[in-house]
Write a protein that holds these residues in place. Structure first.
Motif, PDB file in Angstrom:
ATOM      1  N   UNK A  99       0.839  -1.192   0.000  1.00 47.45           N
ATOM      2  CA  UNK A  99       0.000   0.000   0.000  1.00 47.45           C
ATOM      3  C   UNK A  99       0.883   1.254   0.000  1.00 47.45           C
ATOM      4  N   UNK A 100       0.250   2.410  -0.099  1.00 41.97           N
ATOM      5  CA  UNK A 100       1.000   3.665  -0.109  1.00 41.97           C
ATOM      6  C   UNK A 100       0.925   4.399   1.232  1.00 41.97           C
ATOM      7  N   UNK A 101      -0.273   4.461   1.826  1.00 46.39           N
ATOM      8  CA  UNK A 101      -0.447   5.201   3.087  1.00 46.39           C
ATOM      9  C   UNK A 101      -1.376   4.431   4.019  1.00 46.39           C
ATOM     10  N   UNK A 102      -0.788   3.664   4.908  1.00 44.18           N
ATOM     11  CA  UNK A 102      -1.568   2.944   5.913  1.00 44.18           C
ATOM     12  C   UNK A 102      -0.738   2.877   7.190  1.00 44.18           C
ATOM     13  N   UNK A 103      -0.510   4.051   7.768  1.00 44.94           N
ATOM     14  CA  UNK A 103       0.286   4.111   9.005  1.00 44.94           C
ATOM     15  C   UNK A 103      -0.459   3.367  10.115  1.00 44.94           C
ATOM     16  N   UNK A 104       0.261   2.581  10.925  1.00 43.20           N
ATOM     17  CA  UNK A 104       1.719   2.494  11.002  1.00 43.20           C
ATOM     18  C   UNK A 104       2.310   1.319  10.226  1.00 43.20           C
ATOM     19  N   UNK A 105       1.576   0.766   9.263  1.00 40.19           N
ATOM     20  CA  UNK A 105       2.065  -0.419   8.550  1.00 40.19           C
ATOM     21  C   UNK A 105       2.938  -0.083   7.355  1.00 40.19           C
ATOM     22  N   UNK A 106       2.544   0.917   6.580  1.00 40.49           N
ATOM     23  CA  UNK A 106       3.391   1.405   5.505  1.00 40.49           C
ATOM     24  C   UNK A 106       3.042   2.866   5.233  1.00 40.49           C
ATOM     25  N   UNK A 107       4.087   3.693   5.264  1.00 40.35           N
ATOM     26  CA  UNK A 107       3.893   5.112   5.019  1.00 40.35           C
ATOM     27  C   UNK A 107       5.255   5.764   4.801  1.00 40.35           C
ATOM     28  N   UNK A 108       5.231   6.983   4.292  1.00 40.32           N
ATOM     29  CA  UNK A 108       6.461   7.723   4.047  1.00 40.32           C
ATOM     30  C   UNK A 108       6.746   8.618   5.243  1.00 40.32           C
ATOM     31  N   UNK A 109       7.951   8.502   5.796  1.00 39.33           N
ATOM     32  CA  UNK A 109       8.278   9.319   6.967  1.00 39.33           C
ATOM     33  C   UNK A 109       8.753  10.718   6.552  1.00 39.33           C
ATOM     34  N   UNK A 110       9.123  11.528   7.527  1.00 40.07           N
ATOM     35  CA  UNK A 110       9.514  12.916   7.261  1.00 40.07           C
ATOM     36  C   UNK A 110      10.737  13.010   6.365  1.00 40.07           C
ATOM     37  N   UNK A 111      11.540  11.962   6.338  1.00 40.38           N
ATOM     38  CA  UNK A 111      12.748  11.955   5.508  1.00 40.38           C
ATOM     39  C   UNK A 111      12.495  11.418   4.106  1.00 40.38           C
ATOM     40  N   UNK A 112      11.226  11.063   3.831  1.00 43.60           N
ATOM     41  CA  UNK A 112      10.887  10.541   2.512  1.00 43.60           C
ATOM     42  C   UNK A 112      11.151   9.051   2.366  1.00 43.60           C
ATOM     43  N   UNK A 113      11.460   8.377   3.473  1.00 42.38           N
ATOM     44  CA  UNK A 113      11.709   6.942   3.438  1.00 42.38           C
ATOM     45  C   UNK A 113      10.423   6.179   3.697  1.00 42.38           C
ATOM     46  N   UNK A 114      10.227   5.077   2.961  1.00 38.93           N
ATOM     47  CA  UNK A 114       9.037   4.256   3.131  1.00 38.93           C
ATOM     48  C   UNK A 114       9.268   3.295   4.295  1.00 38.93           C
ATOM     49  N   UNK A 115       8.474   3.439   5.355  1.00 39.99           N
ATOM     50  CA  UNK A 115       8.685   2.689   6.591  1.00 39.99           C
ATOM     51  C   UNK A 115       7.355   2.127   7.095  1.00 39.99           C
ATOM     52  N   UNK A 116       7.408   1.431   8.231  1.00 33.31           N
ATOM     53  CA  UNK A 116       6.202   0.917   8.863  1.00 33.31           C
ATOM     54  C   UNK A 116       6.374  -0.508   9.348  1.00 33.31           C
ATOM     55  N   UNK A 117       5.377  -1.002  10.058  1.00 34.18           N
ATOM     56  CA  UNK A 117       5.429  -2.358  10.606  1.00 34.18           C
ATOM     57  C   UNK A 117       5.626  -3.394   9.506  1.00 34.18           C
ATOM     58  N   UNK A 118       4.815  -3.302   8.444  1.00 32.07           N
ATOM     59  CA  UNK A 118       4.942  -4.264   7.346  1.00 32.07           C
ATOM     60  C   UNK A 118       6.325  -4.216   6.721  1.00 32.07           C
ATOM     61  N   UNK A 119       6.813  -3.002   6.496  1.00 31.39           N
ATOM     62  CA  UNK A 119       8.112  -2.829   5.842  1.00 31.39           C
ATOM     63  C   UNK A 119       9.245  -3.402   6.692  1.00 31.39           C
ATOM     64  N   UNK A 120       9.192  -3.144   7.987  1.00 34.04           N
ATOM     65  CA  UNK A 120      10.243  -3.627   8.873  1.00 34.04           C
ATOM     66  C   UNK A 120      10.186  -5.144   9.058  1.00 34.04           C
ATOM     67  N   UNK A 121       8.974  -5.682   9.134  1.00 32.86           N
ATOM     68  CA  UNK A 121       8.829  -7.133   9.255  1.00 32.86           C
ATOM     69  C   UNK A 121       9.362  -7.832   8.005  1.00 32.86           C
ATOM     70  N   UNK A 122       8.982  -7.333   6.836  1.00 28.66           N
ATOM     71  CA  UNK A 122       9.455  -7.922   5.577  1.00 28.66           C
ATOM     72  C   UNK A 122      10.975  -7.854   5.484  1.00 28.66           C
ATOM     73  N   UNK A 123      11.550  -6.717   5.864  1.00 25.15           N
ATOM     74  CA  UNK A 123      13.000  -6.559   5.804  1.00 25.15           C
ATOM     75  C   UNK A 123      13.696  -7.526   6.758  1.00 25.15           C
ATOM     76  N   UNK A 124      13.159  -7.651   7.980  1.00 30.15           N
ATOM     77  CA  UNK A 124      13.766  -8.554   8.971  1.00 30.15           C
ATOM     78  C   UNK A 124      13.670 -10.009   8.523  1.00 30.15           C
ATOM     79  N   UNK A 125      12.536 -10.383   7.965  1.00 34.68           N
ATOM     80  CA  UNK A 125      12.353 -11.769   7.506  1.00 34.68           C
ATOM     81  C   UNK A 125      13.258 -12.070   6.318  1.00 34.68           C
ATOM     82  N   UNK A 126      13.382 -11.121   5.397  1.00 34.71           N
ATOM     83  CA  UNK A 126      14.236 -11.355   4.221  1.00 34.71           C
ATOM     84  C   UNK A 126      15.697 -11.561   4.642  1.00 34.71           C
TER      85      UNK A 126
END
Length: 252
Positions: free
Chosen positions: A38-65
């Motif tokens: 998705x594009x904007x579903x905080x806190x699962x996936x969203x763009x932070x103040x620095x323009x980085x795409x972050x969130x629970x889903x993003x961090x979980x996927x990164x950790x699992x990979x």
């Protein structure tokens, strides 16, 4: 001479087989999975103040990979487009706060649930309200079309409160914070993240049972990716990474 030729031929066959296996393994390790989200579903996936795409889903996927050693590329499409992309096999998987439903199970294979959502009641930080019983004769805020709204509507007659509808969370939170309404009902992770951003509210009730979110792949396809996700999820829960991710985005 015949023995020498036979030996050389056998060596060629073995070498070819070895090279073939090596190429196959290299191809497997070099595979990059396309993961839609998705594009904007905080806190699962969203763009932070620095323009980085972050969130629970993003961090979980990164950790699992990292735990399972696979590579992926994000396709940031919006929720409906992400689901359609998976359905048309334009992507290998979807992680986007996607509820596991019987209807979706007909088209997709889901991982073990990685997050159990649900509804909570939020009140202003200085409020003394701690239960539904204290809402009698008062007005609460709800957001149209959400699980929180459906839950509030289902109990309002029992507990004797009225509801005021809002189209977005920000105005709903502000209405409670300023005292126009005494409480709001919202999805637990969404309100939890808002509280971490200092919206001036607090959660005062246990989480009512809601949807479970899962990682999805097309039916009968990418079973290896699904297996890696499940094993990685098990590992990051065991080593504490999973809880650290949740604590980063959700506060009570």
């Amino acid at each position: 001479m015949k023995k020498i030729i036979s030996t050389l031929l056998a060596a060629v066959v073995i070498s070819a087989a070895f090279i073939g296996c090596a190429k196959k393994n290299a191809q497997a390790s070099d595979k990059v999975y396309l993961i839609a989200t998705d594009t904007t579903f905080a806190p699962f996936e969203f763009e932070n103040a620095s323009g980085k795409f972050v969130g629970i889903d993003m961090d979980i996927l990164d950790a699992i990979s990292k735990d399972q050693g696979f590579k992926y590329q994000l396709q940031i499409l919006g929720f409906h487009a992400a689901v359609q992309s998976l359905e048309s096999k334009q992507s290998d998987g979807v992680i986007a706060g996607m509820s596991i439903t019987e209807e979706r199970k007909q088209k997709f294979d889901f991982s073990e649930p990685y997050f159990d959502s649900g509804v909570v009641m939020g009140v202003a930080k200085n409020s003394s309200i701690t239960s539904y019983d204290e809402l009698k004769g008062k007005k609460v805020a709800i957001k149209t079309g959400t699980e929180g709204a459906a839950f509030a509507e289902s109990i309002k007659d029992k507990y004797g409160f009225d509801v005021s509808y809002f189209e977005d969370s920000a105005n709903m939170y502000e209405d409670v914070r300023t005292g126009n309404t005494v409480a709001c009902f919202e999805d637990y992770p969404v309100l939890g993240y808002a509280i971490s951003q200092n919206v001036g509210l607090k959660i005062v009730t246990p989480k009512e049972k809601g949807s479970s979110y899962g990682f999805a792949v097309s039916k009968g396809i990418n079973g290896d990716l699904l297996a890696k996700f499940n094993k990685g999820l098990e590992d990051i829960k065991a080593n504490g990474t999973y809880q650290k991710i949740l604590d980063t985005y959700i506060q009570k």
